[in-house]
Design a protein around this motif. Structure first.
Motif, PDB file in Angstrom:
ATOM      1  N   VAL A 175       0.840  -1.204   0.000  1.00 18.17           N
ATOM      2  CA  VAL A 175       0.000   0.000   0.000  1.00 18.17           C
ATOM      3  C   VAL A 175       0.873   1.252   0.000  1.00 18.17           C
ATOM      4  CG1 VAL A 175      -1.657   1.345   1.352  1.00 18.17           C
ATOM      5  CG2 VAL A 175      -1.933  -1.140   1.150  1.00 18.17           C
ATOM      6  N   TYR A 176       1.999   1.186   0.728  1.00 20.92           N
ATOM      7  CA  TYR A 176       2.856   2.360   0.908  1.00 20.92           C
ATOM      8  C   TYR A 176       4.130   2.293   0.066  1.00 20.92           C
ATOM      9  CZ  TYR A 176      -0.134   2.140   5.021  1.00 20.92           C
ATOM     10  OH  TYR A 176      -1.220   2.021   5.863  1.00 20.92           O
ATOM     11  N   GLN A 177       4.266   1.256  -0.754  1.00 21.35           N
ATOM     12  CA  GLN A 177       5.494   1.051  -1.512  1.00 21.35           C
ATOM     13  C   GLN A 177       5.811   2.251  -2.411  1.00 21.35           C
ATOM     14  OE1 GLN A 177       5.480  -2.621  -3.683  1.00 21.35           O
ATOM     15  NE2 GLN A 177       7.603  -2.438  -4.344  1.00 21.35           N
ATOM     16  N   GLY A 178       7.020   2.763  -2.299  1.00 19.83           N
ATOM     17  CA  GLY A 178       7.460   3.866  -3.145  1.00 19.83           C
ATOM     18  C   GLY A 178       7.014   5.242  -2.691  1.00 19.83           C
ATOM     19  N   VAL A 179       6.165   5.295  -1.663  1.00 23.96           N
ATOM     20  CA  VAL A 179       5.707   6.587  -1.143  1.00 23.96           C
ATOM     21  C   VAL A 179       6.706   7.034  -0.079  1.00 23.96           C
ATOM     22  CG1 VAL A 179       3.849   7.855  -0.021  1.00 23.96           C
ATOM     23  CG2 VAL A 179       3.317   5.976  -1.593  1.00 23.96           C
ATOM     24  N   ALA A 180       7.444   8.097  -0.381  1.00 21.58           N
ATOM     25  CA  ALA A 180       8.551   8.504   0.485  1.00 21.58           C
ATOM     26  C   ALA A 180       8.080   8.877   1.886  1.00 21.58           C
ATOM     27  CB  ALA A 180       9.296   9.672  -0.143  1.00 21.58           C
ATOM     28  N   SER A 181       6.996   9.613   1.964  1.00 24.12           N
ATOM     29  CA  SER A 181       6.555  10.108   3.275  1.00 24.12           C
ATOM     30  C   SER A 181       5.042  10.106   3.393  1.00 24.12           C
ATOM     31  CB  SER A 181       7.093  11.527   3.515  1.00 24.12           C
ATOM     32  OG  SER A 181       8.498  11.550   3.517  1.00 24.12           O
ATOM     33  N   PRO A 182       4.441   8.938   3.621  1.00 22.20           N
ATOM     34  CA  PRO A 182       3.007   8.947   3.927  1.00 22.20           C
ATOM     35  C   PRO A 182       2.779   9.650   5.259  1.00 22.20           C
ATOM     36  CG  PRO A 182       3.940   6.775   4.345  1.00 22.20           C
ATOM     37  CD  PRO A 182       5.022   7.596   3.695  1.00 22.20           C
ATOM     38  N   LEU A 183       1.543  10.028   5.524  1.00 25.56           N
ATOM     39  CA  LEU A 183       1.242  10.635   6.813  1.00 25.56           C
ATOM     40  C   LEU A 183       1.524   9.647   7.940  1.00 25.56           C
ATOM     41  CD1 LEU A 183      -2.217  12.353   6.135  1.00 25.56           C
ATOM     42  CD2 LEU A 183       0.052  13.417   6.102  1.00 25.56           C
ATOM     43  N   THR A 184       1.816  10.179   9.102  1.00 27.72           N
ATOM     44  CA  THR A 184       1.968   9.365  10.301  1.00 27.72           C
ATOM     45  C   THR A 184       0.782   9.621  11.229  1.00 27.72           C
ATOM     46  OG1 THR A 184       3.146  11.057  11.569  1.00 27.72           O
ATOM     47  CG2 THR A 184       4.472   9.607  10.138  1.00 27.72           C
ATOM     48  N   ALA A 185       0.642   8.768  12.227  1.00 32.70           N
ATOM     49  CA  ALA A 185      -0.410   8.979  13.230  1.00 32.70           C
ATOM     50  C   ALA A 185      -0.237  10.327  13.918  1.00 32.70           C
ATOM     51  CB  ALA A 185      -0.388   7.848  14.251  1.00 32.70           C
ATOM     52  N   ASP A 186       1.004  10.710  14.157  1.00 34.02           N
ATOM     53  CA  ASP A 186       1.265  11.996  14.812  1.00 34.02           C
ATOM     54  C   ASP A 186       0.828  13.170  13.942  1.00 34.02           C
ATOM     55  OD1 ASP A 186       2.300  10.862  17.119  1.00 34.02           O
ATOM     56  OD2 ASP A 186       4.378  10.948  16.419  1.00 34.02           O
ATOM     57  N   ASP A 187       0.995  13.044  12.627  1.00 31.41           N
ATOM     58  CA  ASP A 187       0.547  14.107  11.716  1.00 31.41           C
ATOM     59  C   ASP A 187      -0.955  14.333  11.855  1.00 31.41           C
ATOM     60  OD1 ASP A 187       3.094  14.470  10.558  1.00 31.41           O
ATOM     61  OD2 ASP A 187       2.721  12.905   9.064  1.00 31.41           O
ATOM     62  N   VAL A 188      -1.694  13.247  11.839  1.00 24.67           N
ATOM     63  CA  VAL A 188      -3.155  13.362  11.918  1.00 24.67           C
ATOM     64  C   VAL A 188      -3.572  13.838  13.303  1.00 24.67           C
ATOM     65  CG1 VAL A 188      -5.346  12.147  11.671  1.00 24.67           C
ATOM     66  CG2 VAL A 188      -3.422  11.569  10.172  1.00 24.67           C
ATOM     67  N   ALA A 189      -2.941  13.314  14.332  1.00 25.37           N
ATOM     68  CA  ALA A 189      -3.269  13.726  15.695  1.00 25.37           C
ATOM     69  C   ALA A 189      -3.045  15.218  15.890  1.00 25.37           C
ATOM     70  CB  ALA A 189      -2.437  12.935  16.698  1.00 25.37           C
ATOM     71  N   ALA A 190      -1.967  15.739  15.336  1.00 23.31           N
ATOM     72  CA  ALA A 190      -1.700  17.172  15.455  1.00 23.31           C
ATOM     73  C   ALA A 190      -2.806  17.987  14.800  1.00 23.31           C
ATOM     74  CB  ALA A 190      -0.349  17.509  14.823  1.00 23.31           C
ATOM     75  N   THR A 191      -3.340  17.475  13.702  1.00 21.59           N
ATOM     76  CA  THR A 191      -4.441  18.140  13.015  1.00 21.59           C
ATOM     77  C   THR A 191      -5.699  18.121  13.872  1.00 21.59           C
ATOM     78  OG1 THR A 191      -3.509  17.475  10.884  1.00 21.59           O
ATOM     79  CG2 THR A 191      -5.811  18.139  10.900  1.00 21.59           C
ATOM     80  N   VAL A 192      -5.977  16.988  14.480  1.00 16.91           N
ATOM     81  CA  VAL A 192      -7.146  16.861  15.350  1.00 16.91           C
ATOM     82  C   VAL A 192      -7.045  17.811  16.533  1.00 16.91           C
ATOM     83  CG1 VAL A 192      -8.430  15.302  16.863  1.00 16.91           C
ATOM     84  CG2 VAL A 192      -7.545  14.456  14.681  1.00 16.91           C
ATOM     85  N   VAL A 193      -5.897  17.810  17.183  1.00 16.54           N
ATOM     86  CA  VAL A 193      -5.702  18.668  18.360  1.00 16.54           C
ATOM     87  C   VAL A 193      -5.813  20.139  17.957  1.00 16.54           C
ATOM     88  CG1 VAL A 193      -4.057  19.366  20.148  1.00 16.54           C
ATOM     89  CG2 VAL A 193      -4.335  16.942  19.585  1.00 16.54           C
ATOM     90  N   TRP A 194      -5.255  20.499  16.810  1.00 15.12           N
ATOM     91  CA  TRP A 194      -5.356  21.888  16.336  1.00 15.12           C
ATOM     92  C   TRP A 194      -6.813  22.299  16.170  1.00 15.12           C
ATOM     93  CZ3 TRP A 194      -7.455  23.907  11.810  1.00 15.12           C
ATOM     94  CH2 TRP A 194      -7.213  25.276  11.590  1.00 15.12           C
ATOM     95  N   ALA A 195      -7.617  21.439  15.552  1.00 17.01           N
ATOM     96  CA  ALA A 195      -9.031  21.766  15.343  1.00 17.01           C
ATOM     97  C   ALA A 195      -9.765  21.931  16.666  1.00 17.01           C
ATOM     98  CB  ALA A 195      -9.695  20.690  14.489  1.00 17.01           C
ATOM     99  N   ILE A 196      -9.473  21.063  17.618  1.00 17.47           N
ATOM    100  CA  ILE A 196     -10.143  21.108  18.919  1.00 17.47           C
ATOM    101  C   ILE A 196      -9.765  22.368  19.696  1.00 17.47           C
ATOM    102  CG2 ILE A 196     -10.225  19.996  21.199  1.00 17.47           C
ATOM    103  CD1 ILE A 196      -9.957  17.300  19.689  1.00 17.47           C
ATOM    104  N   THR A 197      -8.542  22.804  19.560  1.00 18.97           N
ATOM    105  CA  THR A 197      -8.052  23.919  20.365  1.00 18.97           C
ATOM    106  C   THR A 197      -8.239  25.283  19.699  1.00 18.97           C
ATOM    107  OG1 THR A 197      -5.807  23.520  19.522  1.00 18.97           O
ATOM    108  CG2 THR A 197      -6.390  22.522  21.645  1.00 18.97           C
TER     109      THR A 197
END
Length: 269
Positions: free
Chosen positions: A220-242
């Motif tokens: 699924v991720y083969q050849g994709v240099a930098s897929p999102l990480t859990a931390d990337d998404v979490a930071a987005t969630v926390v930003w929206a909440i705050t």
């Protein structure tokens, strides 16, 4: 969230545990985006209630957060069990934030040959699970005077792709819960936020989808240099909440730079 049996419930959170701090409930908090979101919210001063099926995972995370000086409570919970969800909600004296993160995908078969059992599981977890927890906690969120409901959907909630029929259907339905709820409760002190991540590489999502086949999951991720990480998404969630209380992030789609759409991904080599 996995399909394993729900473990025995640990001690329920008590009012004394929550007094004095805003409370954030995070479902699917045992791993991936859920665990990362719980860490982010704890760092922002929330008492995080970690809800997931696997007692060992959330107990370890609660201990980690507590050791770091944060407040956290582990609560084993199957969000598809409405009676259990209602009991969980009754045990909380306060809820300021709900992050509906629990969910998952099973299989990658075309519509013509997809297993109805897989579709049913995805609907139960992603759609009815989100409905159960949201309904059960909405009174407390409203009573808080400044509540936030976050629904973690997916870019699959906004466009289809081959082999994703069951997951796409479930995530479309989950997105509609967020959109409809926002219309229905406008004027109340509760925000409804949808975060729709694209390609996220976590330890479990793709592996669960392919029933433990790690080779298929890796492709699924083969050849994709930098897929999102859990931390990337979490930071987005926390930003929206705050964001300030009057600011509602209706929808935030977040993808890695290499992904232009669900069907167009730049792969190196």
């Amino acid at each position: 969230m996995t399909t394993e049996e729900t473990p025995a419930r640990t001690a329920e959170p008590t009012p004394a545990e929550h007094r004095g701090a805003p409370v954030a409930v995070v479902t699917g908090a045992g791993s991936g985006i859920g665990a990362a979101t719980a860490r982010g919210l704890a760092a922002e001063g929330f008492h995080t209630v970690l809800a997931a099926r696997r007692t060992d995972r959330i107990t370890e995370l609660a201990a980690e957060l507590t050791a770091a000086g944060h407040r956290a409570t582990a609560y084993p919970l199957d969000i598809t069990d409405r009676a259990a969800v209602d009991a969980f909600a009754a045990g909380l004296d306060r809820c300021d934030v709900l992050v509906n993160n629990a969910g998952g995908a099973l299989g990658a078969d075309p519509v013509a040959t997809g297993d109805p059992a897989d579709w049913r599981w995805m609907y139960e977890v992603n759609v009815l699970g989100t409905l159960n927890v949201t309904q059960a906690l909405l009174p407390a969120l409203t009573a808080s005077g400044d509540g936030t409901v976050v629904v973690l959907t997916s870019t699959a909630a906004h466009s289809a792709y081959e082999g994703g029929g069951g997951y796409v259907a479930a995530k479309h339905a989950e997105r509609v819960i967020a959109e409809t709820l926002r219309l229905e409760i406008v004027g109340t002190p509760v925000r409804v936020v949808e975060i729709a991540p694209g390609m996220v590489k976590t330890d479990e999502f793709a592996t669960t989808r392919f029933r433990g086949d790690t080779e298929k999951a890796a492709r699924v991720y083969q050849g994709v240099a930098s897929p999102l990480t859990a931390d990337d998404v979490a930071a987005t969630v926390v930003w929206a909440i705050t964001r300030p209380s009057h600011v509602n992030i209706d929808l935030l789609v977040v993808r890695p730079r290499a992904q232009a759409s669900n069907t167009k991904v730049h792969r190196e080599g």
